[in-house]
Design an enzyme around this catalytic site. Structure first.
Site, PDB file in Angstrom:
ATOM      1  N   TYR A 165      -9.167   3.368  14.028  1.00 58.56           N
ATOM      2  CA  TYR A 165      -8.092   2.503  14.097  1.00 58.56           C
ATOM      3  C   TYR A 165      -7.978   1.509  15.183  1.00 58.56           C
ATOM      4  O   TYR A 165      -7.829   0.231  15.170  1.00 58.56           O
ATOM      5  CB  TYR A 165      -6.759   3.267  14.019  1.00 58.56           C
ATOM      6  N   GLU A 167      -3.341   1.456  22.031  1.00 55.65           N
ATOM      7  CA  GLU A 167      -4.341   2.460  21.558  1.00 55.65           C
ATOM      8  C   GLU A 167      -5.763   1.410  21.948  1.00 55.65           C
ATOM      9  O   GLU A 167      -6.728   2.162  22.129  1.00 55.65           O
ATOM     10  CB  GLU A 167      -4.364   3.051  20.441  1.00 55.65           C
ATOM     11  N   THR A 181       0.836  -1.092   0.005  1.00 53.57           N
ATOM     12  CA  THR A 181      -0.086   0.038  -0.080  1.00 53.57           C
ATOM     13  C   THR A 181       1.039   1.203  -0.016  1.00 53.57           C
ATOM     14  O   THR A 181       2.304   1.079  -0.104  1.00 53.57           O
ATOM     15  CB  THR A 181      -0.869   0.218   1.380  1.00 53.57           C
TER      16      THR A 181
END
Ligand code: NAD
Ligand code: TYD
Length: 355
Positions: free
Chosen positions: A160, A137, A38
């Protein structure tokens, strides 16, 4: 011990550093790097090792079950270290779909293949390991006090972190339900060589060198717990080798810093190493407070006591030594950054693999 490792996302920031570590320090490990390339994948970052006989690169998508199955069969994969992900919070806010696809469906696909290959058809999973690389996170945002431990409840707040939480849950479910030999690592913010300049530290370094504005979100008081990437990679290798199957391990360096502190430090380091701006002003003059990120988590801080006590891992780099190495690396590798910024880094693989 001899291993054949499928590294997913090995052309991203941490993956590149991990592949390099394995080829340098784990000479009995064979490395198969599966990466879709990507925007975040940079094949050039591995150019100097691409001819190593212990290294094979395959361009492909972790969501492609047929391809992943063929790699397990062809190379007799006994270890997976799964980095491949969409990793940037800001992109997850503007376009979450890719995050759901790669981070959740992609992880599910890898788990399914590993289950079939290692647990079904009378095969043995002895010595096999599936390590899922995740983030702190997933635990959400802390107030002024406290640390994330492995027992902290999940409380993701961005697309995310929600996608990474989902994948962590799936990985754990495959252990409890099917007995797949999994491990999970939850690490704090990494910095170091080969990081894509959308993340705070390389973005600031690049802009500051070019005399461009340095965008600081909100009041700059958000806190991140920074870890030099090499330390993270060594911790992952340690967990693969010595971790207890079914467990998760927090990884961090006790380097809590406010964003503004980090940006100011980078400015001062560059002023000292390359001189002031052409205008004669210090680089701190480029700092610009901009609109805050939506749902911006205030503070992350890791308690890495478990991995220290159980596996004897502690970071080798302090924030000062790690930052010095990082700034030196970006100064010595200006062409790497330039090719990322002007987009020419993709030409290297487009000639081989197409767009
Ligand atoms: P990155 O964005 O730099 O690299 C991701 C890599 O995955 C790229 O090479 C990309 O081409 C590849 N990829 C993306 N989608 C793919 C797909 N569908 N199939 C195959 N390959 C694909 O990310 P990073 O910063 O190196 O992070 C790696 C992992 O570590 C991620 O899982 C991330 O959640 C986790 N993590 C990162 C940090 C950090 O500070 N960067 C901290 C903790 C955990
Ligand atoms: P980032 O590197 O995107 O990592 P993460 O969001 O996963 O922690 O951001 C680190 C911190 O820096 C985060 O609090 C957001 C902030 N930030 C800025 O202030 N300005 C920027 O341009 C960027 C990219 C991040």
């Amino acid at each position: 011990m001899k291993k054949t490792v499928l590294v997913t996302g090995g052309c991203g920031f941490i993956g590149v550093n991990f592949v390099r570590l394995l080829l340098e320090d784990h000479t009995d490990w064979q490395v198969i790097n599966l990466d879709k390339l990507t925007y975040a994948g940079n094949l050039q970052s591995l150019k100097s090792i691409e001819d190593n006989s212990r290294y094979t690169f395959v361009r492909g998508d972790i969501c492609d079950q047929e391809l992943v199955t063929s790699l397990f069969t062809k190379y007799q994969i006994d270890t997976v270290v799964h980095f491949a992900a969409e990793s940037h919070v800001d992109r997850s806010i503007t376009g979450p779909a890719e995050f759901i696809q790669t981070n959740i469906v992609g992880t599910f696909t890898l788990l399914e293949v590993a289950k079939k290959q290692w647990l079904q058809e009378n095969k043995s999973s002895t010595g096999c390991r599936f390590l899922h690389v995740s983030t702190d996170e997933v635990y959400g945002s802390l107030g002024e006090e406290g640390y994330f431990t492995e027992k902290t409840s999940y409380d993701p707040r961005s697309p995310y972190s929600a996608s990474k939480s989902s994948s962590d849950h799936l990985v754990r479910a495959y252990f409890h339900t099917y007995g797949l030999p999994i491990l999970i690592t939850n690490c704090s913010n990494n910095y170091g060589p080969y990081q894509f300049p959308e993340k705070l530290i390389p973005l600031v370094l690049n802009n500051a060198l070019q005399g461009k504005e340095l965008p600081v979100y909100g009041d700059g008081g958000n806190v991140r717990d920074w870890l030099y990437v090499r330390d993270h990679c060594e911790a992952i290798a340690r967990v693969v080798e010595q971790g207890t199957v079914g467990q998760s391990y927090n990884i961090g360096g006790h380097n809590e810093k406010r964003n503004l502190e980090v940006v100011e430090l980078l400015c001062d380091m560059l002023d000292e190493k390359v001189g002031l701006l052409k205008s004669g002003e210090p680089r701190r003059s480029l700092i610009t407070f901009v609109k805050d990120r939506l749902g911006h988590d205030r503070r992350y801080a890791i308690d890495a006591g478990k991995i220290a006590e159980e596996l004897g891992w502690t970071p080798k780099f302090t924030f000062e030594t790690g930052m010095d190495k990082t700034v030196e690396w970006y100064l010595e590798n200006r062409p790497w950054m330039e090719s990322v910024m002007d987009g020419s880094y993709t030409q290297y693989y487009e000639t081989m693999y197409g767009k």
